[in-house]
Structure formats: structure tokens, C-alpha cells
Design an enzyme around this catalytic site. Structure first.
Site, PDB file in Angstrom:
ATOM      1  N   GLU A 142       0.973  -1.252   0.057  1.00 40.68           N
ATOM      2  CA  GLU A 142       0.102   0.029   0.032  1.00 40.68           C
ATOM      3  C   GLU A 142       0.968   1.107  -0.135  1.00 40.68           C
ATOM      4  OE1 GLU A 142      -0.340  -2.524   1.970  1.00 40.68           O
ATOM      5  OE2 GLU A 142      -2.487  -3.316   1.377  1.00 40.68           O
ATOM      6  N   PRO A 150      10.658 -15.243  -0.709  1.00 45.18           N
ATOM      7  CA  PRO A 150       9.472 -15.312   0.279  1.00 45.18           C
ATOM      8  C   PRO A 150       8.742 -14.025   0.640  1.00 45.18           C
ATOM      9  CG  PRO A 150      11.410 -15.774   1.404  1.00 45.18           C
ATOM     10  CD  PRO A 150      11.807 -15.434  -0.105  1.00 45.18           C
ATOM     11  N   ARG A 151       7.473 -14.032   0.734  1.00 42.24           N
ATOM     12  CA  ARG A 151       6.902 -12.803   1.126  1.00 42.24           C
ATOM     13  C   ARG A 151       7.267 -12.186   2.495  1.00 42.24           C
ATOM     14  NH1 ARG A 151       5.413  -8.637   2.448  1.00 42.24           N
ATOM     15  NH2 ARG A 151       3.450  -7.758   2.070  1.00 42.24           N
ATOM     16  N   GLY A 160      13.240  -4.842   0.268  1.00 40.36           N
ATOM     17  CA  GLY A 160      13.660  -3.866  -0.607  1.00 40.36           C
ATOM     18  C   GLY A 160      14.273  -4.022  -1.793  1.00 40.36           C
ATOM     19  N   GLU A 161      14.735  -5.212  -2.309  1.00 40.85           N
ATOM     20  CA  GLU A 161      15.454  -5.639  -3.469  1.00 40.85           C
ATOM     21  C   GLU A 161      14.529  -6.247  -4.465  1.00 40.85           C
ATOM     22  OE1 GLU A 161      19.923  -5.227  -2.252  1.00 40.85           O
ATOM     23  OE2 GLU A 161      18.911  -7.165  -1.612  1.00 40.85           O
ATOM     24  N   ASN A 178       0.530  -8.841  -5.730  1.00 38.57           N
ATOM     25  CA  ASN A 178       0.689  -7.907  -7.028  1.00 38.57           C
ATOM     26  C   ASN A 178       1.524  -8.310  -8.177  1.00 38.57           C
ATOM     27  OD1 ASN A 178       0.925  -5.532  -8.566  1.00 38.57           O
ATOM     28  ND2 ASN A 178       2.511  -4.467  -7.310  1.00 38.57           N
ATOM     29  N   PRO A 179       1.037  -8.607  -9.443  1.00 36.84           N
ATOM     30  CA  PRO A 179       1.576  -9.250 -10.885  1.00 36.84           C
ATOM     31  C   PRO A 179       2.111  -7.877 -11.431  1.00 36.84           C
ATOM     32  CG  PRO A 179      -0.677  -8.991 -11.107  1.00 36.84           C
ATOM     33  CD  PRO A 179      -0.783  -8.348  -9.570  1.00 36.84           C
ATOM     34  N   LEU A 180       1.809  -6.539 -10.860  1.00 38.60           N
ATOM     35  CA  LEU A 180       2.237  -5.366 -11.895  1.00 38.60           C
ATOM     36  C   LEU A 180       3.723  -5.075 -11.787  1.00 38.60           C
ATOM     37  CD1 LEU A 180      -0.838  -3.022 -10.912  1.00 38.60           C
ATOM     38  CD2 LEU A 180      -0.570  -4.547 -12.876  1.00 38.60           C
ATOM     39  N   GLU A 181       4.384  -5.282 -10.699  1.00 43.19           N
ATOM     40  CA  GLU A 181       5.738  -5.139 -10.585  1.00 43.19           C
ATOM     41  C   GLU A 181       6.604  -6.172 -11.656  1.00 43.19           C
ATOM     42  OE1 GLU A 181       6.944  -5.334  -6.430  1.00 43.19           O
ATOM     43  OE2 GLU A 181       6.590  -3.151  -6.163  1.00 43.19           O
TER      44      GLU A 181
END
Length: 444
Positions: free
Chosen positions: A68, A270-271, A312-313, A338-341
Site C-alpha cells: 500500500e 518469500p513474502r 526492498g530488493e 501484485n503482478p504489476l511489478e
């Protein structure tokens, strides 16, 4: 449920928070020991400010976690361009670190106060926000009620509501209406989300699309990227990102199935990186050689799995491949990530069937040919293998993903237009502030 029972239920919720308030301190201490709270900033969770309030208009923006936060970064920068101060709250240590690295000079960051009467009253009384803009799916009753009591507009942007949440709210329709009707505006991601918010009592509701489609690609350290590309050499790669428990085992199965054919390097992100030790143990027990980013391990020809256990990588990991499986979609009953990245960074996107949280984004990508849905581990292995050996098919999916991203852009401009009745007066007020006094008061 009648409106009377709804009021009683909300009163009971607030009363429970007051009764349990003495236990909040030990609870936060316990979470700090577990690494889930910033020990030095625990008082912020109780509504105590650690920074001064700047003079002039201030908008409180809240983003629950990393996703978010990234989504609303362009909106934050648009409001700052209009000279409006931004108080940004987040709920996790990871998201706070992200704010520090990417927004440190643009916002005032605080941890979000607990949804309990005393912390919320203390927080709102100190910061005196002119509006509150949230970008998350949860509704916090005490916060909603306190902002409404002070006539502070509550606006929800990039709003979505999952199937499960919608069903749950519908079971408590009067409570939902009591809370959702207090929103001044909802800017929803899709027509379906908008319809659901209206059904629950929100008005007005408009549709903007997904703000994440207007964000910049995640950053990447070019020196590290060059190093890892050199170490990988000519090996083929694929990535499994944002994975959850159960999906790492599936990734190991796919890797073993394809290793003899392709000799590939598998990138596993991993998330929740704090699960990396357990994941590494599982992979080693499966006979796989693991290199971990957190240890700065080199990638050798013998490395099977590059375990991306850093924060952050994501930009680095995605630029090391052109094939990305997006997790929380194969082993989870509901979700998706999220698939957009990966699409905007040039990856052919694969996903399991459980994509409810990003249904609209996946529909665009699948329709254009930039993503494929796989139903199980066997189908995932076949899809990864096909894309590895078929350069033309992989390139076509990558290009289709770019096209889908271009189609989805525009959510930011639609959101800003919807917010104009609330932010234009603040812009005028900000520009009437004495510049010297404003700059001195804004020192953080």
C-alpha cells in the site's frame, strides 16, 4: 442486525478497547521482542507524537504495509507538489524502513496508533489533520468514529474489498452501514469493488483503476545487478516471488523436475523474509544448494536456489529473470499478490488460481497475453519449461505485459481529480502560509 444492535456492538468494541488498554504496554513489548515493533518508537502506537507538527495544511495518509505504501507514493508526491504536508502512518517495521529509504524527505512518518480510544484521541488532537486518506482494506471503528466526530473528511483511495471481507461485512450490514457511510469519498480500483462499497453504505464511490499501475518500477542497485548477472552467466533463470508457506515446497519440486533439462537457477523470494531459515532447511533437505542474499553468498554453477531474503530488493531479483511466478496464489485458499511489478520489469507472469485480491489486474494481463494462470505444481513446471525453451513465446508475453501496463495507467490522474474538492482548498491555504515560518516549523 438492526441499527440499535449495530450501535451496541460498536460501543462494546470501544469499551473492550478501554478495558484492555492496561495490557497494551506488555503486548507491544512482546511484539518488539519478536521484531514486529520498533522498540524505540513504541509510544507512537499509543498516539504519542515523536515529531513536531508543521504549520499549515496537513493530510494524514495511512498505508497498512509495503504494498500500500508503494501504491500511494505517486499520490504523496502530487500532494507535496501542492505544498501540502503529509503525515504518513504505517503498521509494520518493514514499511517504516521503506518510507525511510524512499520518502524520508517528503513525509512525516509515524507508526499508526492502535484502534483504541485513548491513543486515537491523543493522535488526532495533536496532529489535527485536515483530511485522512487511507489505502488499505481494513476498517478501524474507533478511528472512523473519532475522525467523524471531529468532522475530518475520511477518504479511501485505491480501495478494494476481497470476496471474504465483503461476505463478512454483509453479515453485519447495519454495522457496515454505520461505518462506511462516514466516508466522505471512496475511490475504488474496479467496478466490482465500487459496487461492493456502495452496497455496504459508502457514498460517493468512483472508479480510478489501480494506483500501482502508475508507480515507478522498484529500484535496483546496478552494481549488484551487474555482479549477479556475471555470476549467473548463460544459465537460464526463473523467479518465484512473494511466496507463502507451501509454495516454497512447490518451487523446490519444479526446480528438481527441470534441473536435468535446463540446468536453471531458481530465484526464490518469500513474502516474509523472516521465514528464510526454515525455507533454507527445507531446501537443503531436498538436496538443493542454496545461496542467500542476506549472507551475500556468491552464485556458483552449483547453486540451485538463490534465496532472496532481503527487504526492498525486488527490483534486483526481477531484473535477473524474464519469468516470474507470483505467490499466495497456489497454496492459499484466497489471495494473490501484485503482478504489476514483474510485468513492468519485463517478466512473463505466472500465477496460481487464487488471485481474488488482484482480480482486475490479472484480468487485464491475461486478456492481453502477459500472464498465465496455472492450476497446480505440474502445470507450473510445464509453463516454466515452455517459457525457458521458447524465446519467441516468452518475449511475446513480456511485450504483452508492457501493453497491459500501458492500458492500466491513469489511476493517479483520476484519483487526484476526485480529490480536488478536498485538496484544492488546502493548496490555496498552504500557498498563503508565510514561507519562512512554514519552513522553520516543518523541521522534523
Amino acid at each position: 442486525m438492526s441499527s440499535g444492535l449495530a450501535r451496541t456492538a460498536l460501543f462494546s468494541y470501544r469499551l473492550a478497547g478501554i478495558v484492555l488498554y492496561p495490557l497494551v504496554g506488555p503486548y507491544l513489548s512482546y511484539r518488539a521482542i519478536k521484531g514486529k515493533e520498533d522498540r524505540s518508537r513504541r509510544l507512537e502506537r499509543l498516539g504519542y507524537a515523536s515529531l513536531p507538527r508543521p504549520r499549515g495544511p496537513l493530510v494524514w495518509m495511512h498505508a497498512a504495509s509495503v504494498g500500500e505504501t508503494i501504491a500511494i507514493m505517486p499520490l504523496i508526491r502530487e500532494l507535496r507538489r501542492r505544498e501540502i504536508h503529509i503525515l504518513l502512518t504505517t503498521g509494520t517495521v518493514t514499511s517504516a524502513n521503506l518510507v525511510q529509504s524512499r520518502l524520508a524527505d517528503e513525509v512525516i512518518h509515524q507508526y499508526v496508533p492502535l484502534d483504541v480510544k485513548f491513543p486515537i484521541k491523543r493522535f488526532v488532537a495533536y496532529w489535527k489533520p485536515d483530511a485522512c486518506i487511507t489505502a488499505e482494506s481494513e476498517i478501524w471503528p474507533t478511528t472512523v468514529s473519532e475522525l467523524a466526530r471531529r468532522y475530518i473528511p475520511q477518504i479511501r483511495v485505491n480501495a478494494r474489498i476481497s470476496d471474504r471481507s465483503f461476505d463478512r461485512w454483509r453479515n453485519y450490514g447495519s454495522i457496515a452501514e454505520t461505518l462506511f457511510e462516514k466516508m466522505a469519498l471512496v475511490v475504488a480500483q474496479s467496478d466490482l469493488d465500487a459496487e461492493r462499497f456502495r452496497d455496504l453504505g459508502a457514498w460517493p464511490v468512483i472508479v480510478s483503476g489501480n494506483l500501482k499501475s502508475d508507480t515507478d518500477p522498484p529500484p535496483c542497485d546496478e552494481t549488484l545487478l551487474a555482479r549477479y548477472r556475471k555470476e549467473i552467466g548463460d544459465r537460464q533463470t526463473w523467479a518465484a516471488i512473494s511466496t507463502f508457506d507451501g509454495e516454497e515446497q512447490a518451487v523446490a519440486t519444479v526446480h528438481r523436475a527441470l534441473k536435468a533439462k535446463n540446468g536453471q537457477l531458481t530465484i526464490l523470494v518469500p513474502r516474509h523474509p523472516d521465514r528464510a531459515d526454515a525455507i533454507e532447511t527445507m531446501l537443503k533437505e531436498a538436496g538443493l544448494t542454496v545461496a542467500r542474499r542476506s549472507r551475500n553468498d556468491p552464485l556458483t554453477p552449483e547453486t540451485d536456489i538463490f534465496l532472496g531474503d532481503s527487504i526492498g530488493e525486488m527490483g534486483l531479483y526481477l531484473q535477473l529473470t524474464e519469468i516470474a511466478f507470483v505467490g499466495k496464489s497456489l497454496a492459499a485458499a484466497e489471495g494473490g499478490q501484485n503482478p504489476l511489478e514483474p510485468a513492468m520489469l519485463g517478466c512473463a507472469v505466472l500465477s496460481g488460481p487464487h488471485i481474488q485480491n488482484f482480480r482486475d489486474a490479472y484480468q487485464h494481463l491475461v486478456r492481453k497475453g502477459g500472464a498465465r494462470i496455472v492450476r497446480d505444481v505440474e502445470m507450473l513446471a510445464k509453463a516454466v519449461h515452455y517459457l525457458m525453451i521458447n524465446d519467441l513465446a516468452r518475449r511475446k508475453m513480456v511485450d504483452s505485459g508492457y501493453d497491459a501496463m500501458e492500458e492500466m495507467r491513469g489511476a493517479l490522474s483520476k484519483t487526484v481529480k476526485a480529490l480536488e474538492p478536498y485538496i484544492n482548498p488546502l493548496t490555496v491555504s498552504a500557498r498563503l502560509q508565510p514561507k519562512a515560518a512554514t519552513a522553520a516549523a516543518a523541521v522534523r
